[in-house]
Design a protein around this motif. Structure first.
Motif, short mmCIF file in Angstrom:
data_model
loop_
_atom_site.label_atom_id
_atom_site.label_comp_id
_atom_site.label_asym_id
_atom_site.label_seq_id
_atom_site.Cartn_x
_atom_site.Cartn_y
_atom_site.Cartn_z
N HIS A 265 -1.94 -10.17 -3.16
CA HIS A 265 -3.11 -9.29 -3.26
C HIS A 265 -3.58 -9.08 -1.82
CE1 HIS A 265 -7.34 -8.27 -3.63
NE2 HIS A 265 -7.32 -8.33 -4.95
N ALA A 266 -3.45 -7.85 -1.32
CA ALA A 266 -3.83 -7.57 0.06
C ALA A 266 -4.53 -6.22 0.12
CB ALA A 266 -2.61 -7.58 0.97
N VAL A 267 -5.70 -6.19 0.73
CA VAL A 267 -6.54 -5.00 0.70
C VAL A 267 -6.64 -4.37 2.09
CG1 VAL A 267 -7.93 -5.99 -1.16
CG2 VAL A 267 -8.70 -6.24 1.21
N GLY A 268 -7.15 -3.14 2.12
CA GLY A 268 -7.53 -2.52 3.38
C GLY A 268 -8.96 -2.92 3.69
N GLY A 269 -9.17 -3.43 4.90
CA GLY A 269 -10.52 -3.85 5.28
C GLY A 269 -10.77 -3.61 6.75
N ASP A 270 -11.99 -3.83 7.18
CA ASP A 270 -12.40 -3.49 8.54
C ASP A 270 -11.46 -4.08 9.59
OD1 ASP A 270 -15.15 -2.30 9.83
OD2 ASP A 270 -14.13 -3.75 11.13
N ARG A 271 -11.06 -3.23 10.55
CA ARG A 271 -10.05 -3.65 11.51
C ARG A 271 -10.53 -4.80 12.41
NH1 ARG A 271 -7.03 0.33 15.93
NH2 ARG A 271 -5.45 -1.18 16.60
N GLN A 296 -0.61 10.55 10.43
CA GLN A 296 0.01 10.94 9.16
C GLN A 296 -0.61 10.19 7.98
OE1 GLN A 296 3.31 12.74 9.16
NE2 GLN A 296 2.96 13.19 11.29
N ARG A 297 -0.70 10.86 6.83
CA ARG A 297 -1.00 10.15 5.59
C ARG A 297 0.25 9.39 5.17
NH1 ARG A 297 -1.19 13.45 1.63
NH2 ARG A 297 -2.25 12.08 0.15
N PHE A 298 0.07 8.23 4.51
CA PHE A 298 1.23 7.43 4.11
C PHE A 298 1.09 6.89 2.69
CE2 PHE A 298 -1.83 4.85 6.40
CZ PHE A 298 -1.99 3.73 5.59
N VAL A 299 0.05 7.33 1.97
CA VAL A 299 -0.19 6.80 0.62
C VAL A 299 -0.92 7.87 -0.19
CG1 VAL A 299 -2.43 5.76 1.29
CG2 VAL A 299 -1.19 4.82 -0.65
N ASP A 300 -0.69 7.86 -1.50
CA ASP A 300 -1.46 8.71 -2.42
C ASP A 300 -2.80 8.01 -2.67
OD1 ASP A 300 -2.60 10.10 -4.52
OD2 ASP A 300 -0.88 9.93 -5.88
N GLU A 301 -3.83 8.44 -1.94
CA GLU A 301 -5.14 7.78 -2.03
C GLU A 301 -5.76 7.92 -3.42
OE1 GLU A 301 -4.68 9.84 2.02
OE2 GLU A 301 -4.46 10.40 -0.09
N GLY A 302 -5.37 8.95 -4.16
CA GLY A 302 -5.95 9.22 -5.47
C GLY A 302 -5.01 8.93 -6.62
N ASP A 304 -4.85 6.42 -8.60
CA ASP A 304 -5.55 5.87 -9.76
C ASP A 304 -6.92 5.38 -9.28
OD1 ASP A 304 -6.15 4.81 -12.29
OD2 ASP A 304 -4.13 3.98 -12.55
N PHE A 305 -7.75 4.89 -10.21
CA PHE A 305 -9.00 4.26 -9.82
C PHE A 305 -8.71 3.14 -8.81
CE2 PHE A 305 -10.37 5.70 -14.18
CZ PHE A 305 -11.33 6.60 -13.73
N ARG A 306 -9.66 2.94 -7.89
CA ARG A 306 -9.35 2.01 -6.79
C ARG A 306 -9.10 0.59 -7.29
NH1 ARG A 306 -12.78 -2.26 -6.92
NH2 ARG A 306 -14.78 -1.55 -7.71
N ASN A 307 -9.69 0.17 -8.42
CA ASN A 307 -9.43 -1.22 -8.81
C ASN A 307 -8.04 -1.40 -9.42
OD1 ASN A 307 -10.26 0.13 -11.10
ND2 ASN A 307 -11.57 -1.48 -11.88
N TYR A 308 -7.26 -0.30 -9.49
CA TYR A 308 -5.84 -0.42 -9.85
C TYR A 308 -4.92 -0.24 -8.65
CZ TYR A 308 -7.32 0.01 -14.74
OH TYR A 308 -7.91 -0.19 -15.97
N THR A 309 -5.47 0.12 -7.49
CA THR A 309 -4.59 0.37 -6.33
C THR A 309 -4.96 -0.46 -5.09
OG1 THR A 309 -5.97 2.24 -5.58
CG2 THR A 309 -4.14 2.75 -7.06
N TYR A 310 -6.18 -1.01 -5.05
CA TYR A 310 -6.63 -1.64 -3.80
C TYR A 310 -5.82 -2.86 -3.41
CZ TYR A 310 -9.17 -5.48 -6.20
OH TYR A 310 -9.50 -6.59 -6.93
N ALA A 311 -5.28 -3.59 -4.39
CA ALA A 311 -4.61 -4.86 -4.09
C ALA A 311 -3.23 -4.67 -3.48
CB ALA A 311 -4.51 -5.71 -5.36
N LYS A 312 -2.71 -3.42 -3.51
CA LYS A 312 -1.41 -3.18 -2.88
C LYS A 312 -1.54 -2.39 -1.58
CE LYS A 312 -0.27 0.96 -5.64
NZ LYS A 312 0.74 1.58 -6.50
N LEU A 313 -2.76 -1.92 -1.28
CA LEU A 313 -2.96 -1.07 -0.11
C LEU A 313 -2.77 -1.84 1.19
CD1 LEU A 313 -3.75 1.74 0.91
CD2 LEU A 313 -6.14 1.02 0.84
N GLY A 314 -3.17 -3.11 1.20
CA GLY A 314 -3.05 -3.91 2.43
C GLY A 314 -1.62 -3.97 2.93
N ARG A 315 -0.68 -4.15 2.01
CA ARG A 315 0.74 -4.22 2.39
C ARG A 315 1.18 -2.92 3.08
NH1 ARG A 315 5.69 -6.69 0.96
NH2 ARG A 315 4.63 -8.19 -0.40
N LEU A 316 0.74 -1.78 2.53
CA LEU A 316 1.13 -0.48 3.11
C LEU A 316 0.56 -0.31 4.51
CD1 LEU A 316 0.63 1.73 -0.07
CD2 LEU A 316 2.79 0.96 0.90
#
Length: 496
Positions: A265-271, A296-302, A304-316
């Motif tokens: 579980h890895a999120v995007g958070g303040d740098r 460049q964009r590198f992910v489909d930000e939309g 799904d709802f964020r609580n279904y996508t946030y935990a994989k965003l950190g890896r990306l």
């Protein structure tokens, strides 16, 4: 060897899963000692660092009134809670893990979630609706979305405090600064734990042991060994004490490793944030775009709802050049940004024009960024209305990576941008348990007297994670572990 302790059951860890196990074991007649590695002020592992949001199955408002009898008629009138059935929860577990979740464990998690919530309520844990983060007000009503609608009063800290108080009232003993190092075992099974208590090697002899000490997200070496290159660069969130000893002790006596050992579980958070708690996260990205250093964009930000996508965003984000990205919003959506965007210490830039913004995005190629925004704006289906409460289908067409929902043109200043990096919350790999929470060995047989629950259990989560499912899994399997360990103790006494 200095003094040793004697008890029926020893629980390793003192977070949500561990304390549910301790309470369940105690109410089933066993004497319990809990070993907590941290000092008392930092007790509770990762559970303390959560919002306390917890996902469970419910059929409607009558179910919710059993969990939150304090709900007023006014709150009921102004809220559309919908329903979230066991089937919905199970389907989310399957879908978000690419159908790799252990179906037996997922079935127990989803099927026992509601009764476990009632059990928590009976043990003085209090819950309230998440009006701030899981609902937007439409036509005077709060409409909840994403299958997660309640949090514990006082967040994770409140949850842990309530569980510890209840355990204390029931007579559970908690030892702090007590780091488990080794399981005491022989061919008959597990008989206790060797631990360092305030630096002194000590033993606790017991008839059963429950491991609930979390994963290895705070162990740089284990992260890099199992998750792979660059994961030493991820910023650990949550408890600094989750360094994997519980898992290692079990592997050392032949326990079966299981689950997604290369996943987390890895999120995007303040740098640049110093604190990596809940304020670190930046989770309103579905309403804007995310760009890397190449603009460049590198992910489909939309997607799904964020609580279904946030935990994989950190890896990306970790995979991007220099492990960072920027989230971009315009003034049409800034009122929808979550509280963590309003903190004084966020890494943020603001500009009246896109050109000015481009010049302020540290580490980003401005020309490529402006080209990305131009192409994105032109690709949006403007005939579809924007609605933040549903997957609105307002999307882009024709881009290399399309945005599936909530696509708004970035065209109204002032613009805001937030620098983010990868923050790791917890690891997905761990020990194999059966449906009774008995730890399995390398030939898939139960190790007598050894149980496990919480983040050190593998097999539930792969690649991704539905928000709030971790606390629910800790409570469900912690309770089962406590009940079954207490029964094991009774059976042992009968057979002696």
């Amino acid at each position: 060897m200095s003094n040793h302790y004697e008890t029926d059951i020893v629980v390793v860890g003192a977070g949500n899963a561990a304390m549910c196990a301790a309470i369940a074991a105690r109410e089933n007649g066993a004497n319990v000692i809990v070993l907590e590695k941290s000092p008392e002020a930092e007790k509770g592992g990762n559970s303390t660092y959560t919002h306390g949001s917890i996902r469970f199955a419910y059929n409607g408002v009558e179910d919710l009134k059993q969990i939150m009898p304090e709900l007023t008629q006014e709150e009921l009138d102004m809220s559309d809670f919908g329903s979230y059935t066991e089937e919905d929860f199970f389907e989310d577990m399957c879908k978000l893990t690419d159908y790799r979740t252990d179906p037996e464990l997922a079935s127990i998690l989803t099927g026992k979630s509601f009764e476990t919530m009632k059990w928590l309520r009976d043990h003085k844990v209090r819950f309230v609706p998440i009006y701030g983060r899981q609902a937007f007000k439409i036509d005077g009503k709060f409409k909840f979305w994403g299958g997660m609608i309640v949090e514990s009063v006082g967040g994770g800290y409140g949850l842990i405090d309530s569980l510890h108080q209840e355990a204390k009232d029931l007579g559970v003993i908690v030892l702090y600064e007590a780091m488990a190092t080794e399981l005491i075992q022989d061919d008959e099974g597990v008989h206790g734990v060797i631990f360092k208590h305030k630096g002194k090697t000590t033993e606790v002899h017991a008839k059963s042991v429950i491991l609930a000490s979390g994963g290895f997200h705070a162990n740089t070496e284990m992260r890099t060994r199992y998750l792979g290159p660059k994961w030493d660069l991820a910023r650990p969130r949550g408890s600094r004490y989750n360094t994997g000893e519980g898992i290692q002790m079990a592997l050392n006596i032949g326990a079966m490793p299981h689950g997604n050992w290369s996943g987390a579980h890895a999120v995007g958070g303040d740098r640049y944030a110093e604190s990596l708690g809940e304020g670190f996260q930046k989770l309103s990205y579905p309403f804007g775009i995310i760009v890397n250093g190449d603009g460049q964009r590198f992910v489909d930000e939309g997607e799904d709802f964020r609580n279904y996508t946030y935990a994989k965003l950190g890896r990306l984000i970790l995979e991007q050049p220099n492990q960072f990205a920027w989230q971009i919003f315009d003034s049409k959506v800034t009122h929808l940004l979550r509280e963590e965007y309003k903190l004084r210490t966020v890494t943020k830039v603001k500009a009246k024009t896109l050109e000015e913004l481009a010049s302020k995005l540290d580490g980003v190629q401005p020309d490529k960024f402006l080209q990305t925004v131009k192409e994105y704006n032109e690709a949006i289906r403007k005939d579809i209305p924007f609605n933040p409460n549903i997957k609105d289908g307002r999307r882009t067409d024709g881009l290399a990576i399309n945005k599936s929902n909530w696509a708004n043109p970035l065209d109204e200043g002032p613009f805001e941008a937030y620098a983010v990096t990868c923050g790791i919350t917890f690891t997905f790999g761990g020990l194999k348990i059966n449906t009774e929470t008995e730890v399995q060995d390398l030939i898939s047989q139960s190790i007598p007297g050894l149980y496990a629950a919480g983040e050190l259990v593998g097999g539930l989560f792969y690649f991704n994670y539905p928000g709030g499912a971790g606390l629910m899994a800790g409570s469900v399997f912690g309770k089962i572990a406590g009940e079954n360990a207490a029964q094991y103790v009774k059976n042992t006494l009968i057979n002696q």
